[in-house]
Design a protein around this motif. Structure first.
Motif, PDB file in Angstrom:
ATOM      1  N   ILE A   4       0.825  -1.211   0.000  1.00 16.63           N
ATOM      2  CA  ILE A   4       0.000   0.000   0.000  1.00 16.63           C
ATOM      3  C   ILE A   4       0.861   1.264   0.000  1.00 16.63           C
ATOM      4  CG2 ILE A   4      -1.732   1.304   1.300  1.00 16.63           C
ATOM      5  CD1 ILE A   4      -2.770  -1.272  -0.091  1.00 16.63           C
ATOM      6  N   PHE A   5       1.930   1.254   0.810  1.00 17.30           N
ATOM      7  CA  PHE A   5       2.766   2.447   0.941  1.00 17.30           C
ATOM      8  C   PHE A   5       4.049   2.382   0.112  1.00 17.30           C
ATOM      9  CE2 PHE A   5       0.359   2.118   4.913  1.00 17.30           C
ATOM     10  CZ  PHE A   5      -0.248   3.357   4.937  1.00 17.30           C
ATOM     11  N   GLY A   6       4.443   1.177  -0.280  1.00 15.36           N
ATOM     12  CA  GLY A   6       5.694   1.013  -1.023  1.00 15.36           C
ATOM     13  C   GLY A   6       6.879   0.683  -0.137  1.00 15.36           C
ATOM     14  N   PHE A   7       6.657   0.593   1.168  1.00 14.05           N
ATOM     15  CA  PHE A   7       7.707   0.237   2.128  1.00 14.05           C
ATOM     16  C   PHE A   7       7.046  -0.237   3.413  1.00 14.05           C
ATOM     17  CE2 PHE A   7       6.744   4.719   2.347  1.00 14.05           C
ATOM     18  CZ  PHE A   7       6.563   4.964   3.692  1.00 14.05           C
ATOM     19  N   GLU A   8       7.801  -0.997   4.230  1.00 13.65           N
ATOM     20  CA  GLU A   8       7.268  -1.510   5.498  1.00 13.65           C
ATOM     21  C   GLU A   8       8.018  -0.991   6.718  1.00 13.65           C
ATOM     22  OE1 GLU A   8       5.417  -5.801   5.070  1.00 13.65           O
ATOM     23  OE2 GLU A   8       7.493  -5.783   4.370  1.00 13.65           O
ATOM     24  N   GLU A  13      11.659   7.103   6.381  1.00 15.31           N
ATOM     25  CA  GLU A  13      12.994   7.677   6.577  1.00 15.31           C
ATOM     26  C   GLU A  13      13.175   9.004   5.859  1.00 15.31           C
ATOM     27  OE1 GLU A  13      15.266   4.424   5.065  1.00 15.31           O
ATOM     28  OE2 GLU A  13      15.000   3.225   6.884  1.00 15.31           O
ATOM     29  N   THR A  14      12.316   9.277   4.888  1.00 14.01           N
ATOM     30  CA  THR A  14      12.481  10.503   4.105  1.00 14.01           C
ATOM     31  C   THR A  14      11.187  11.312   4.136  1.00 14.01           C
ATOM     32  OG1 THR A  14      11.665   9.519   2.044  1.00 14.01           O
ATOM     33  CG2 THR A  14      14.030   9.275   2.512  1.00 14.01           C
ATOM     34  N   ALA A  15      11.306  12.556   3.740  1.00 10.29           N
ATOM     35  CA  ALA A  15      10.124  13.419   3.647  1.00 10.29           C
ATOM     36  C   ALA A  15       9.157  12.859   2.605  1.00 10.29           C
ATOM     37  CB  ALA A  15      10.546  14.842   3.289  1.00 10.29           C
ATOM     38  N   GLU A  16       9.684  12.278   1.545  1.00  8.59           N
ATOM     39  CA  GLU A  16       8.850  11.695   0.500  1.00  8.59           C
ATOM     40  C   GLU A  16       8.031  10.520   1.053  1.00  8.59           C
ATOM     41  OE1 GLU A  16       9.478   9.095  -3.512  1.00  8.59           O
ATOM     42  OE2 GLU A  16      10.797  10.843  -3.258  1.00  8.59           O
ATOM     43  N   GLN A  17       8.654   9.662   1.859  1.00  7.57           N
ATOM     44  CA  GLN A  17       7.929   8.533   2.445  1.00  7.57           C
ATOM     45  C   GLN A  17       6.860   9.019   3.417  1.00  7.57           C
ATOM     46  OE1 GLN A  17      11.184   6.205   4.013  1.00  7.57           O
ATOM     47  NE2 GLN A  17      11.269   4.917   2.170  1.00  7.57           N
ATOM     48  N   LYS A  18       7.162  10.053   4.180  1.00 11.85           N
ATOM     49  CA  LYS A  18       6.164  10.611   5.096  1.00 11.85           C
ATOM     50  C   LYS A  18       4.986  11.189   4.316  1.00 11.85           C
ATOM     51  CE  LYS A  18       9.479  11.477   8.747  1.00 11.85           C
ATOM     52  NZ  LYS A  18      10.263  12.445   9.497  1.00 11.85           N
ATOM     53  N   ILE A  57     -20.745   5.058   7.708  1.00 12.96           N
ATOM     54  CA  ILE A  57     -21.042   5.499   9.069  1.00 12.96           C
ATOM     55  C   ILE A  57     -19.756   5.761   9.835  1.00 12.96           C
ATOM     56  CG2 ILE A  57     -22.071   4.827  11.274  1.00 12.96           C
ATOM     57  CD1 ILE A  57     -23.977   3.032   9.703  1.00 12.96           C
ATOM     58  N   HIS A  58     -18.778   4.875   9.630  1.00 14.59           N
ATOM     59  CA  HIS A  58     -17.555   4.959  10.429  1.00 14.59           C
ATOM     60  C   HIS A  58     -16.391   4.352   9.658  1.00 14.59           C
ATOM     61  CE1 HIS A  58     -15.119   5.001  14.072  1.00 14.59           C
ATOM     62  NE2 HIS A  58     -14.795   3.760  13.839  1.00 14.59           N
ATOM     63  N   ALA A  59     -15.245   5.001   9.724  1.00 11.99           N
ATOM     64  CA  ALA A  59     -14.009   4.471   9.150  1.00 11.99           C
ATOM     65  C   ALA A  59     -12.983   4.375  10.269  1.00 11.99           C
ATOM     66  CB  ALA A  59     -13.496   5.375   8.041  1.00 11.99           C
ATOM     67  N   LYS A  60     -12.263   3.259  10.304  1.00  8.58           N
ATOM     68  CA  LYS A  60     -11.250   3.079  11.349  1.00  8.58           C
ATOM     69  C   LYS A  60      -9.999   2.481  10.716  1.00  8.58           C
ATOM     70  CE  LYS A  60     -10.262   0.506  15.540  1.00  8.58           C
ATOM     71  NZ  LYS A  60     -10.692  -0.598  16.383  1.00  8.58           N
ATOM     72  N   PHE A  61      -8.903   3.188  10.855  1.00 10.86           N
ATOM     73  CA  PHE A  61      -7.600   2.697  10.435  1.00 10.86           C
ATOM     74  C   PHE A  61      -6.551   3.559  11.108  1.00 10.86           C
ATOM     75  CE2 PHE A  61      -9.301   5.611   7.313  1.00 10.86           C
ATOM     76  CZ  PHE A  61      -8.300   6.551   7.182  1.00 10.86           C
ATOM     77  N   GLU A  62      -5.360   3.015  11.222  1.00  9.26           N
ATOM     78  CA  GLU A  62      -4.273   3.745  11.848  1.00  9.26           C
ATOM     79  C   GLU A  62      -3.051   3.702  10.956  1.00  9.26           C
ATOM     80  OE1 GLU A  62      -3.370   2.322  15.745  1.00  9.26           O
ATOM     81  OE2 GLU A  62      -5.362   2.737  16.515  1.00  9.26           O
ATOM     82  N   ASN A  63      -2.214   4.677  11.132  1.00  9.93           N
ATOM     83  CA  ASN A  63      -0.920   4.677  10.472  1.00  9.93           C
ATOM     84  C   ASN A  63      -0.127   3.500  11.066  1.00  9.93           C
ATOM     85  OD1 ASN A  63       1.758   5.083   9.780  1.00  9.93           O
ATOM     86  ND2 ASN A  63       1.697   7.286  10.137  1.00  9.93           N
ATOM     87  N   PRO A  64       0.203   2.484  10.265  1.00 10.53           N
ATOM     88  CA  PRO A  64       0.899   1.326  10.823  1.00 10.53           C
ATOM     89  C   PRO A  64       2.318   1.654  11.293  1.00 10.53           C
ATOM     90  CG  PRO A  64       0.769   1.136   8.440  1.00 10.53           C
ATOM     91  CD  PRO A  64      -0.040   2.335   8.833  1.00 10.53           C
ATOM     92  N   PHE A  65       2.824   2.815  10.934  1.00  9.87           N
ATOM     93  CA  PHE A  65       4.171   3.213  11.331  1.00  9.87           C
ATOM     94  C   PHE A  65       4.172   4.136  12.544  1.00  9.87           C
ATOM     95  CE2 PHE A  65       3.934   2.773   6.688  1.00  9.87           C
ATOM     96  CZ  PHE A  65       4.721   1.646   6.538  1.00  9.87           C
TER      97      PHE A  65
END
Length: 167
Positions: free
Chosen positions: A54-58, A62-67, A93-101
């Motif tokens: 999803i993000f291209g890295f796990e 480390e970089t501003a681009e990744q953030k 009605i509701h969405a729930k997810f977190e930044n995995p990092f």
């Protein structure tokens, strides 16, 4: 009777989400998991997706681009139609997810868990995964569903991104 039925379905959902999402789900790149549960006009949808796809890295960004990638992707997830649509008239009605990092972890592999709750005014007979349209890194989603009429398992791909059942 309705309260008892709803309690049983909620218990089943909890068991499925807990057992499948954490014990039996193996982290495989290119593969995700989808759970769909229906009771009356309420629908619960949960995705478990490899963060690397999803993000291209796990790893921790480390970089501003990744953030920036994390920020843009999480904003995209606010719109449930970026991952899933229904053929009925449904309202998020509701969405729930977190930044995995966000929380430092020592796991080599990160998963992104996204949960949506919907209310649908009209009967639903088809759920389509729209995620394939914006990420080619996910090639297969193992879908499991429980509706008031049926339950099932299917393998979804970009060429067949939906599950459907007769009303």
């Amino acid at each position: 009777m309705k309260a008892a039925k709803l309690a049983v379905i909620c218990f089943m959902v909890g068991c499925i989400f807990s057992a499948q999402g954490h014990q039996h789900h193996h982290h495989s790149h290119g593969e995700g998991v989808l759970f769909v549960v229906h009771d009356q006009d309420k629908w619960q949808v949960k995705f478990i997706l490899p963060a690397g796809d999803i993000f291209g890295f796990e790893h921790q960004p480390e970089t501003a681009e990744q953030k920036q990638v994390i920020k843009k992707t999480l904003a995209k997830l606010e719109n449930s139609q970026q991952l899933v649509t229904f053929n009925g008239e449904c309202k998020l009605i509701h969405a729930k997810f977190e930044n995995p990092f966000e929380h430092h972890t020592h796991h080599a592999h990160q998963d992104l868990e996204v949960e949506y709750s919907f209310s649908c005014d009209k009967p639903v007979s088809k759920v389509t995964v729209t995620l394939f349209a914006w990420t080619e890194a996910i090639s297969v989603i193992e879908a499991q569903w429980i509706t008031e009429q049926a339950q099932g398992i299917a393998e979804l791909t970009a060429t067949k991104p939906y599950i459907e059942w007769p009303l």
